[in-house]
Motif scaffolding. Structure first.
Motif, PDB file in Angstrom:
ATOM      1  N   ASP A  43      25.464  -5.917  12.005  1.00  0.00           N
ATOM      2  CA  ASP A  43      25.191  -5.827  10.564  1.00  0.00           C
ATOM      3  C   ASP A  43      25.329  -7.157   9.841  1.00  0.00           C
ATOM      4  O   ASP A  43      24.604  -7.415   8.873  1.00  0.00           O
ATOM      5  N   VAL A  44      26.269  -8.005  10.280  1.00  0.00           N
ATOM      6  CA  VAL A  44      26.497  -9.286   9.599  1.00  0.00           C
ATOM      7  C   VAL A  44      25.649 -10.394  10.213  1.00  0.00           C
ATOM      8  O   VAL A  44      24.968 -11.136   9.497  1.00  0.00           O
ATOM      9  N   LEU A  45      25.657 -10.491  11.546  1.00  0.00           N
ATOM     10  CA  LEU A  45      24.920 -11.572  12.210  1.00  0.00           C
ATOM     11  C   LEU A  45      23.486 -11.192  12.551  1.00  0.00           C
ATOM     12  O   LEU A  45      22.688 -12.052  12.927  1.00  0.00           O
ATOM     13  N   ALA A 100      38.179 -19.711   7.815  1.00  0.00           N
ATOM     14  CA  ALA A 100      36.803 -20.224   7.730  1.00  0.00           C
ATOM     15  C   ALA A 100      35.759 -19.188   8.110  1.00  0.00           C
ATOM     16  O   ALA A 100      34.558 -19.400   7.881  1.00  0.00           O
ATOM     17  N   MET A 101      36.196 -18.061   8.668  1.00  0.00           N
ATOM     18  CA  MET A 101      35.243 -17.077   9.197  1.00  0.00           C
ATOM     19  C   MET A 101      34.256 -16.532   8.164  1.00  0.00           C
ATOM     20  O   MET A 101      33.071 -16.349   8.486  1.00  0.00           O
ATOM     21  N   PRO A 102      34.652 -16.241   6.911  1.00  0.00           N
ATOM     22  CA  PRO A 102      33.650 -15.764   5.946  1.00  0.00           C
ATOM     23  C   PRO A 102      32.476 -16.718   5.799  1.00  0.00           C
ATOM     24  O   PRO A 102      31.323 -16.279   5.689  1.00  0.00           O
ATOM     25  N   ALA A 103      32.753 -18.038   5.809  1.00  0.00           N
ATOM     26  CA  ALA A 103      31.668 -19.017   5.714  1.00  0.00           C
ATOM     27  C   ALA A 103      30.892 -19.110   7.024  1.00  0.00           C
ATOM     28  O   ALA A 103      29.654 -19.172   7.025  1.00  0.00           O
ATOM     29  N   LEU A 104      31.614 -19.082   8.140  1.00  0.00           N
ATOM     30  CA  LEU A 104      30.961 -19.209   9.455  1.00  0.00           C
ATOM     31  C   LEU A 104      30.033 -18.036   9.747  1.00  0.00           C
ATOM     32  O   LEU A 104      29.007 -18.190  10.412  1.00  0.00           O
ATOM     33  N   LEU A 105      30.385 -16.839   9.261  1.00  0.00           N
ATOM     34  CA  LEU A 105      29.558 -15.656   9.504  1.00  0.00           C
ATOM     35  C   LEU A 105      28.281 -15.645   8.666  1.00  0.00           C
ATOM     36  O   LEU A 105      27.453 -14.741   8.806  1.00  0.00           O
ATOM     37  N   GLY A 106      28.107 -16.647   7.844  1.00  0.00           N
ATOM     38  CA  GLY A 106      26.883 -16.745   7.048  1.00  0.00           C
ATOM     39  C   GLY A 106      25.675 -17.176   7.850  1.00  0.00           C
ATOM     40  O   GLY A 106      24.538 -17.048   7.383  1.00  0.00           O
ATOM     41  N   HIS A 107      25.877 -17.694   9.040  1.00  0.00           N
ATOM     42  CA  HIS A 107      24.782 -18.126   9.915  1.00  0.00           C
ATOM     43  C   HIS A 107      25.013 -17.575  11.317  1.00  0.00           C
ATOM     44  O   HIS A 107      26.159 -17.449  11.764  1.00  0.00           O
ATOM     45  N   TYR A 108      23.938 -17.266  12.012  1.00  0.00           N
ATOM     46  CA  TYR A 108      24.062 -16.583  13.309  1.00  0.00           C
ATOM     47  C   TYR A 108      24.871 -17.388  14.311  1.00  0.00           C
ATOM     48  O   TYR A 108      25.846 -16.888  14.887  1.00  0.00           O
ATOM     49  N   TRP A 109      24.492 -18.642  14.562  1.00  0.00           N
ATOM     50  CA  TRP A 109      25.119 -19.404  15.642  1.00  0.00           C
ATOM     51  C   TRP A 109      26.558 -19.788  15.306  1.00  0.00           C
ATOM     52  O   TRP A 109      27.435 -19.747  16.186  1.00  0.00           O
ATOM     53  N   VAL A 144      33.199 -15.876  16.584  1.00  0.00           N
ATOM     54  CA  VAL A 144      33.596 -14.665  17.305  1.00  0.00           C
ATOM     55  C   VAL A 144      34.088 -15.011  18.710  1.00  0.00           C
ATOM     56  O   VAL A 144      35.107 -14.493  19.174  1.00  0.00           O
ATOM     57  N   LEU A 145      33.380 -15.902  19.384  1.00  0.00           N
ATOM     58  CA  LEU A 145      33.780 -16.295  20.739  1.00  0.00           C
ATOM     59  C   LEU A 145      35.083 -17.084  20.719  1.00  0.00           C
ATOM     60  O   LEU A 145      35.931 -16.914  21.615  1.00  0.00           O
ATOM     61  N   ALA A 146      35.267 -17.933  19.702  1.00  0.00           N
ATOM     62  CA  ALA A 146      36.525 -18.676  19.569  1.00  0.00           C
ATOM     63  C   ALA A 146      37.684 -17.716  19.334  1.00  0.00           C
ATOM     64  O   ALA A 146      38.787 -17.896  19.877  1.00  0.00           O
ATOM     65  N   MET A 147      37.453 -16.666  18.526  1.00  0.00           N
ATOM     66  CA  MET A 147      38.477 -15.651  18.287  1.00  0.00           C
ATOM     67  C   MET A 147      38.886 -14.994  19.609  1.00  0.00           C
ATOM     68  O   MET A 147      40.074 -14.796  19.885  1.00  0.00           O
ATOM     69  N   LEU A 181      34.366 -10.653   4.949  1.00  0.00           N
ATOM     70  CA  LEU A 181      35.585 -11.232   4.375  1.00  0.00           C
ATOM     71  C   LEU A 181      36.861 -10.782   5.088  1.00  0.00           C
ATOM     72  O   LEU A 181      37.963 -11.114   4.650  1.00  0.00           O
ATOM     73  N   LEU A 182      36.738 -10.042   6.196  1.00  0.00           N
ATOM     74  CA  LEU A 182      37.928  -9.583   6.910  1.00  0.00           C
ATOM     75  C   LEU A 182      38.741 -10.746   7.472  1.00  0.00           C
ATOM     76  O   LEU A 182      39.940 -10.596   7.759  1.00  0.00           O
ATOM     77  N   GLY A 183      38.112 -11.907   7.638  1.00  0.00           N
ATOM     78  CA  GLY A 183      38.845 -13.071   8.133  1.00  0.00           C
ATOM     79  C   GLY A 183      39.972 -13.505   7.215  1.00  0.00           C
ATOM     80  O   GLY A 183      40.963 -14.102   7.675  1.00  0.00           O
ATOM     81  N   LEU A 184      39.873 -13.212   5.915  1.00  0.00           N
ATOM     82  CA  LEU A 184      40.900 -13.654   4.968  1.00  0.00           C
ATOM     83  C   LEU A 184      42.241 -12.953   5.187  1.00  0.00           C
ATOM     84  O   LEU A 184      43.274 -13.618   5.322  1.00  0.00           O
ATOM     85  N   PRO A 185      42.294 -11.605   5.242  1.00  0.00           N
ATOM     86  CA  PRO A 185      43.585 -10.976   5.573  1.00  0.00           C
ATOM     87  C   PRO A 185      44.037 -11.302   6.996  1.00  0.00           C
ATOM     88  O   PRO A 185      45.246 -11.376   7.257  1.00  0.00           O
ATOM     89  N   ALA A 186      43.086 -11.520   7.908  1.00  0.00           N
ATOM     90  CA  ALA A 186      43.456 -11.919   9.267  1.00  0.00           C
ATOM     91  C   ALA A 186      44.144 -13.279   9.251  1.00  0.00           C
ATOM     92  O   ALA A 186      45.126 -13.505   9.968  1.00  0.00           O
ATOM     93  N   ALA A 187      43.640 -14.203   8.419  1.00  0.00           N
ATOM     94  CA  ALA A 187      44.260 -15.525   8.299  1.00  0.00           C
ATOM     95  C   ALA A 187      45.680 -15.409   7.747  1.00  0.00           C
ATOM     96  O   ALA A 187      46.591 -16.137   8.189  1.00  0.00           O
ATOM     97  N   ALA A 188      45.891 -14.507   6.801  1.00  0.00           N
ATOM     98  CA  ALA A 188      47.236 -14.305   6.244  1.00  0.00           C
ATOM     99  C   ALA A 188      48.207 -13.807   7.314  1.00  0.00           C
ATOM    100  O   ALA A 188      49.359 -14.266   7.404  1.00  0.00           O
TER     101      ALA A 188
END
Length: 393
Positions: free
Chosen positions: A236-238, A288-297, A303-306, A366-373
């Protein structure tokens, strides 16, 4: 002499045990719709099998480990393995969802306890200086189950029905029984004096152990806030097509496998003293994930780094907890062997629960934000653990 010569064979056998335990833990995730259809229940009712397993694992494992701490370890492993086979046989033959709930709760307790006992064997059988790598082999077997076992279970389910997937786990366990009986040392370290049921839980009074447990809960919660919705994020996102999503999921699984291998390397080279760098990387990545998920690659790379960072704390945490027990709390050695399994599952449950509540408010991106916390909290706990450790020296 037998113990040293058996190390390579014992390590491979225990990795096989890890594979069987991992296959049991993750089996229902890929066959839930088939279970629901066959037993005539809703998908939500079938989905509760995951929660039942997590609860049984987190609550039952420390209780069972504490209750069996005085038993001879080899007999305990063989007895638990026999009960594990019986619980999976009950899952395979379950006539309704209630029996399946019961069978999965029993399987969860046995899976967690077998993991902890297997880790004790791995540490005691390893050549001096290679304990971390031996422990990592057990976790590697569990990771292989996610890479190979899940697709295999899905295929078996499609061809022969969901009950056949439990038959495969039964077969794997039955093969392991004579192998483990052959290669594992019969005489393991004797339980320490004063290993009483309630006394073992007093290890939680040690600030270092409590911080280790809390750190583990937070880092697993951080990852599972995002990982719980991995497939929707990819589709849905990528924008990955449903028909093509299996390939990135397979690569994610391989990264998870690599994470466990790297965890063994990290565990033998500083352990929890090196993990603040891992947690800092996790915090930055999730922020940084909310910004990174804005583009496919860039999103796929995130996701792979996670996945690659996902299990890097596993072996360092387990080695630290077991070494702490050996040095300062020998009466709690068995309980401390279940530290990662229990704390990790609590973190997974907490992260998944938080994710389910937050994704409707924040959205997937935006789920990366609470994950970062949560990752930042784990970093703070890791630093506090190191300070507490230095204060004791």
């Amino acid at each position: 002499m037998r113990q040293k010569s058996a190390v390579p064979a014992a390590g491979l056998a225990l990795m096989g045990l890890g594979f069987a335990l991992g296959a049991c833990e993750y089996v229902t995730v890929v066959i839930l719709p088939d279970i629901a259809a066959d037993l005539g229940v809703s998908l939500g009712a079938a989905g509760r099998l995951v929660s039942v397993f997590a609860a049984g694992y987190a609550v039952g494992t420390p209780i069972l480990m504490a209750a069996t701490a005085r038993l001879p370890r080899f007999r305990l492993l063989m007895g638990l393995l026999a009960l594990f086979l019986a619980a999976n046989a009950l899952s395979m033959l379950a006539p309704d969802i209630r029996v399946l709930y019961l069978a999965r709760a029993a399987s969860a307790m046995l899976t967690g306890t077998l993991t902890a006992v297997g880790l004790l064997f791995a540490r005691e059988s390893a050549v001096s200086g290679h304990e971390a790598q031996a422990i990592a082999m057990v976790y590697t077997g569990m990771s292989v189950a996610t890479v190979v076992g899940n697709p295999l279970n899905k295929t078996i389910c499609r061809l022969m029905g969901w009950r056949a997937t439990f038959a495969v786990i039964l077969l794997a366990g039955a093969v392991l029984v004579p192998v483990l009986a052959r290669v594992l040392p019969r005489k393991a370290a004797a339980p320490a004096e004063g290993t009483g049921f309630f006394r073992q839980f007093t290890v939680l009074r040690d600030r270092r152990y409590a911080l280790c447990v809390l750190m583990t809960i937070c880092t697993y919660a951080a990852t599972y806030i995002v990982y719980t919705y991995l497939t929707p994020i990819l589709t849905d996102v990528l924008g990955t097509a449903e028909a093509a999503v299996s390939l990135p999921l397979t690569v994610v699984g391989l990264c998870c496998l690599g994470s466990n291998v790297l965890a063994g390397w990290l565990g033998g080279r500083g352990g929890v003293e090196k993990t603040p760098a891992v947690l800092l990387l996790q915090t930055v990545l999730f922020a940084a994930m909310p910004a990174l998920l804005g583009h496919y690659w860039t999103g796929l790379a995130a996701v792979l780094a996670m996945a690659l960072l996902m299990y890097l704390l596993s072996t360092p945490v387990q080695v630290y907890a077991m070494a702490l027990a050996e040095r300062d709390h020998p009466y709690a050695a068995s309980l401390c062997a279940s530290t990662l399994s229990v704390a990790g599952n609590i973190g997974i449950a907490a992260g998944s629960f938080a994710s389910s509540a937050l994704q409707g408010v924040l959205g997937l991106r935006l789920l990366g934000l609470p994950a970062a916390a949560a990752a930042l909290a784990a970093l703070a706990l890791n630093l506090a653990l190191l300070r507490a450790d230095r204060a004791k020296k």
